[in-house]
Design a protein around this motif. Structure first.
Motif, PDB file in Angstrom:
ATOM      1  N   THR A 225     -17.230   0.800   5.210  1.00 34.19           N
ATOM      2  CA  THR A 225     -19.029   1.665   5.450  1.00 34.19           C
ATOM      3  C   THR A 225     -19.672   2.585   4.221  1.00 34.19           C
ATOM      4  O   THR A 225     -20.135   3.640   4.932  1.00 34.19           O
ATOM      5  N   GLY A 226     -18.909   1.546   3.273  1.00 39.23           N
ATOM      6  CA  GLY A 226     -19.963   2.111   2.235  1.00 39.23           C
ATOM      7  C   GLY A 226     -20.176   3.791   1.267  1.00 39.23           C
ATOM      8  O   GLY A 226     -20.377   4.413   1.285  1.00 39.23           O
ATOM      9  N   GLN A 227     -18.930   4.125   2.093  1.00 42.99           N
ATOM     10  CA  GLN A 227     -18.503   5.380   1.333  1.00 42.99           C
ATOM     11  C   GLN A 227     -17.501   5.099  -0.347  1.00 42.99           C
ATOM     12  O   GLN A 227     -16.511   5.742  -0.604  1.00 42.99           O
ATOM     13  N   SER A 228     -18.074   4.686  -0.739  1.00 45.39           N
ATOM     14  CA  SER A 228     -17.358   4.554  -2.467  1.00 45.39           C
ATOM     15  C   SER A 228     -16.863   6.240  -3.221  1.00 45.39           C
ATOM     16  O   SER A 228     -15.656   5.903  -3.789  1.00 45.39           O
ATOM     17  N   ALA A 229     -17.903   6.582  -3.229  1.00 43.62           N
ATOM     18  CA  ALA A 229     -18.088   8.114  -3.984  1.00 43.62           C
ATOM     19  C   ALA A 229     -16.543   9.113  -2.874  1.00 43.62           C
ATOM     20  O   ALA A 229     -15.864   8.836  -3.693  1.00 43.62           O
ATOM     21  N   VAL A 230     -16.615   8.818  -1.560  1.00 41.05           N
ATOM     22  CA  VAL A 230     -15.212   9.144  -1.405  1.00 41.05           C
ATOM     23  C   VAL A 230     -14.666   8.873  -1.430  1.00 41.05           C
ATOM     24  O   VAL A 230     -13.006   9.768  -1.986  1.00 41.05           O
ATOM     25  N   LEU A 231     -13.918   7.245  -1.145  1.00 37.00           N
ATOM     26  CA  LEU A 231     -13.548   6.509  -1.681  1.00 37.00           C
ATOM     27  C   LEU A 231     -12.546   7.248  -3.073  1.00 37.00           C
ATOM     28  O   LEU A 231     -11.084   7.193  -3.664  1.00 37.00           O
ATOM     29  N   ALA A 232     -13.467   6.978  -3.912  1.00 38.31           N
ATOM     30  CA  ALA A 232     -12.956   6.967  -5.702  1.00 38.31           C
ATOM     31  C   ALA A 232     -12.741   8.338  -5.564  1.00 38.31           C
ATOM     32  O   ALA A 232     -10.996   8.817  -6.517  1.00 38.31           O
ATOM     33  N   GLY A 233     -12.569   9.712  -4.911  1.00 37.41           N
ATOM     34  CA  GLY A 233     -12.155  10.977  -4.836  1.00 37.41           C
ATOM     35  C   GLY A 233     -10.645  10.830  -4.579  1.00 37.41           C
ATOM     36  O   GLY A 233     -10.155  11.764  -4.602  1.00 37.41           O
ATOM     37  N   LEU A 234     -10.610  10.517  -3.324  1.00 37.53           N
ATOM     38  CA  LEU A 234      -9.011  10.406  -2.809  1.00 37.53           C
ATOM     39  C   LEU A 234      -8.128   9.350  -3.486  1.00 37.53           C
ATOM     40  O   LEU A 234      -6.636   9.598  -3.312  1.00 37.53           O
ATOM     41  N   GLY A 235      -8.788   8.775  -4.011  1.00 36.92           N
ATOM     42  CA  GLY A 235      -7.600   7.435  -4.834  1.00 36.92           C
ATOM     43  C   GLY A 235      -6.867   8.295  -5.536  1.00 36.92           C
ATOM     44  O   GLY A 235      -5.243   7.794  -5.033  1.00 36.92           O
ATOM     45  N   ALA A 236      -6.601   9.232  -6.391  1.00 35.64           N
ATOM     46  CA  ALA A 236      -5.378   9.960  -6.746  1.00 35.64           C
ATOM     47  C   ALA A 236      -5.015  11.029  -6.024  1.00 35.64           C
ATOM     48  O   ALA A 236      -3.297  10.726  -6.312  1.00 35.64           O
ATOM     49  N   PRO A 237      -5.506  11.205  -5.095  1.00 34.36           N
ATOM     50  CA  PRO A 237      -4.414  12.296  -4.319  1.00 34.36           C
ATOM     51  C   PRO A 237      -4.111  11.907  -3.072  1.00 34.36           C
ATOM     52  O   PRO A 237      -3.400  12.467  -3.019  1.00 34.36           O
ATOM     53  N   LEU A 238      -4.255  10.682  -2.802  1.00 33.02           N
ATOM     54  CA  LEU A 238      -3.821   9.423  -2.239  1.00 33.02           C
ATOM     55  C   LEU A 238      -2.045   9.458  -2.335  1.00 33.02           C
ATOM     56  O   LEU A 238      -1.432   9.142  -1.646  1.00 33.02           O
ATOM     57  N   VAL A 239      -2.787   9.224  -3.729  1.00 28.86           N
ATOM     58  CA  VAL A 239      -1.392   8.403  -4.006  1.00 28.86           C
ATOM     59  C   VAL A 239      -0.321   9.797  -4.660  1.00 28.86           C
ATOM     60  O   VAL A 239       1.356   9.722  -4.370  1.00 28.86           O
ATOM     61  N   TRP A 240      -0.728  10.685  -5.045  1.00 31.22           N
ATOM     62  CA  TRP A 240       0.223  11.619  -5.405  1.00 31.22           C
ATOM     63  C   TRP A 240       0.386  12.623  -3.672  1.00 31.22           C
ATOM     64  O   TRP A 240       2.058  12.693  -3.641  1.00 31.22           O
ATOM     65  N   PHE A 241      -0.315  12.076  -2.386  1.00 32.55           N
ATOM     66  CA  PHE A 241       0.282  12.775  -1.020  1.00 32.55           C
ATOM     67  C   PHE A 241       1.560  12.080  -0.779  1.00 32.55           C
ATOM     68  O   PHE A 241       2.372  12.196  -0.514  1.00 32.55           O
ATOM     69  N   ALA A 242       1.430  10.630  -1.072  1.00 32.01           N
ATOM     70  CA  ALA A 242       2.380   9.708  -1.180  1.00 32.01           C
ATOM     71  C   ALA A 242       3.731  10.321  -1.573  1.00 32.01           C
ATOM     72  O   ALA A 242       4.606  10.090  -1.234  1.00 32.01           O
ATOM     73  N   VAL A 243       3.563  10.531  -3.298  1.00 24.56           N
ATOM     74  CA  VAL A 243       4.673  10.554  -3.924  1.00 24.56           C
ATOM     75  C   VAL A 243       5.240  12.033  -2.960  1.00 24.56           C
ATOM     76  O   VAL A 243       6.209  12.033  -2.899  1.00 24.56           O
ATOM     77  N   PHE A 244       4.197  12.916  -2.953  1.00 23.76           N
ATOM     78  CA  PHE A 244       5.386  14.306  -2.647  1.00 23.76           C
ATOM     79  C   PHE A 244       5.649  14.047  -1.200  1.00 23.76           C
ATOM     80  O   PHE A 244       6.613  15.025  -0.854  1.00 23.76           O
ATOM     81  N   PHE A 245       5.319  13.227  -0.227  1.00 19.07           N
ATOM     82  CA  PHE A 245       5.785  13.137   0.611  1.00 19.07           C
ATOM     83  C   PHE A 245       6.988  12.307   0.915  1.00 19.07           C
ATOM     84  O   PHE A 245       7.729  13.004   1.853  1.00 19.07           O
ATOM     85  N   PHE A 246       7.043  11.439   0.367  1.00 19.03           N
ATOM     86  CA  PHE A 246       8.383  10.861  -0.278  1.00 19.03           C
ATOM     87  C   PHE A 246       9.609  11.820  -0.154  1.00 19.03           C
ATOM     88  O   PHE A 246      10.494  12.059   0.647  1.00 19.03           O
ATOM     89  N   PHE A 247       9.348  13.243  -1.182  1.00 17.90           N
ATOM     90  CA  PHE A 247      10.470  13.958  -1.683  1.00 17.90           C
ATOM     91  C   PHE A 247      10.267  15.220   0.320  1.00 17.90           C
ATOM     92  O   PHE A 247      11.504  15.395   0.354  1.00 17.90           O
ATOM     93  N   GLY A 248       9.146  15.548  -0.113  1.00 20.67           N
ATOM     94  CA  GLY A 248       9.495  16.032   0.957  1.00 20.67           C
ATOM     95  C   GLY A 248      10.015  16.234   1.956  1.00 20.67           C
ATOM     96  O   GLY A 248      10.917  16.524   2.865  1.00 20.67           O
ATOM     97  N   PHE A 249       9.953  14.385   2.698  1.00 19.81           N
ATOM     98  CA  PHE A 249      10.349  13.876   3.830  1.00 19.81           C
ATOM     99  C   PHE A 249      11.817  13.424   4.088  1.00 19.81           C
ATOM    100  O   PHE A 249      12.521  13.950   4.217  1.00 19.81           O
TER     101      PHE A 249
END
Length: 366
Positions: A225-249
């Motif tokens: 959908t061409g949302q490159s700006a949103v994707l760039a902003g979500l890159g690092a937060p998505l990685v951190w979310f996966a890390v936090f979710f792993f230990f939280g789960f």
């Protein structure tokens, strides 16, 4: 002469139990169908949001003359066509080329009038209304409240659904094994801690695979959908979310297994898992209602049960310092270790006790 049977090593035992957990879920039609529906809904939501953001359109089609062209100059939300005369502009309205026309009229204080077919187009009057000039001291701070809300909603829903789905699965699996006496066969071959570790590992793999699939859908959908700006902003937060979710789960999975071991019937499982379900639901509601409150988000990002949602959102909003996710992760890992120890103790002391629900104090004492 037959060779003596050897028991599997602890790591082999953990993996055997994990394989059993993964296989049972993948063979479940309900799990496969619900996962497919979740992924399809996520894809549809990302695509819809992306296309909606791009569909600014050309605005309301409006005809003007040379006398009224200056009145719409700089007005957003209008697709302006300049007609040669008032009659030509009116003709464009009549044949449906435009939705309305602005014609000169000296009898009004505006100097023009609106000519439309059967109704004035929605939003045209608001676009033409006079407003005082606005100057934003912090234009970047106005970054898309709606987008912030949807990002918060996405983190909250993913955490809520994955943690509650797989957490309750672990608890029900433990109770089922107690009811059918399968657990007695299992612990005759492997230690209790190995059985618990295998359950946690198997369901963690499934949960992380689901998170990875959702992240991939978000990346693909935003790219399409061409949302490159949103994707760039979500890159690092998505990685951190996966890390936090792993230990939280892992933290929650250990406690759900312990909660399941405290009862012997499926009907009683809610009495021990409800407090854990509340721990999952509270961060979801907090991040939905207080996603624009820095104080609440700051507190959430350091509380172990809400950090997997609060900290990635703060990273996306740019309100967290570089060291904050590190400190929050250390606190989460420390809490995870403590929860594993407590959960393992309750699990070990309650697993073979049948009948009435085991009280928490008794499960901790052994």
């Amino acid at each position: 002469m037959n060779a003596p049977r050897t028991s599997p090593s602890e790591l082999q035992g953990v993996w055997l139990v994990a394989e059993r957990e993964i296989g049972s879920k993948l063979r479940s039609k309900a799990f496969v169908i619900s996962t497919a529906i979740l992924l399809l809904v996520a894809l549809a939501a990302v695509l819809w949001g992306g296309f909606a953001a791009n569909s600014g359109g050309d605005g309301t089609p409006v005809a003007v003359t040379s006398a009224t062209e200056a009145d719409v100059k700089g007005v957003d939300g209008l697709d302006v066509t300049v007609a040669d005369s008032a009659d030509a502009a009116t003709a464009l309205v009549e044949d449906g080329t435009v939705d309305a026309a602005l014609l000169p009229d000296d009898s009004t204080p505006f100097g023009y009038k609106i000519v439309a077919d059967d109704s004035v187009p929605s939003g045209l009057m608001a676009a033409l209304s006079q407003s005082p000039p606005v100057e934003l001291l912090d234009p970047d701070g106005a970054t898309d409240g709606i987008l912030r809300y949807f990002v918060a909603l996405g983190f909250g829903i993913v955490f809520l659904m994955a943690a509650s789905t797989f957490g309750s699965t672990i608890a029900m699996s433990v109770v089922e094994e107690k009811q059918t006496r399968v657990v007695e066969i299992l612990i005759s071959a492997i230690p209790v801690r190995t059985l618990l570790a295998g359950k946690v590992v198997g369901n963690t793999i499934l949960a992380m695979a689901q998170i990875a699939a959702l992240a991939a859908i978000a990346v693909v959908g935003l790219s399409v959908t061409g949302q490159s700006a949103v994707l760039a902003g979500l890159g690092a937060p998505l990685v951190w979310f996966a890390v936090f979710f792993f230990f939280g789960f892992v933290l929650l999975a250990s406690l759900f297994a312990a909660a399941g071991a405290m009862v012997s019937r499926q009907e009683d499982i809610g009495s021990t898992t409800t407090p854990l379900t509340m721990l999952i639901m509270v961060p979801y509601f907090l991040v939905i209602f207080f996603n624009d409150n820095p104080l609440v988000l700051g507190i959430m990002s350091y509380v172990p049960f809400s950090a997997p949602v609060g900290m990635p959102l703060r990273l996306y909003l740019g309100t967290a310092q570089w060291w904050e996710p590190v400190v929050s992760l250390i606190l989460l890992i420390a809490t995870c270790v403590a929860a594993i120890w407590v959960g393992a103790r309750i699990y070990r002391n309650s697993l073979l006790r049948m009948g009435a629900r085991v009280k928490l104090a008794e499960a901790l004492r052994g």
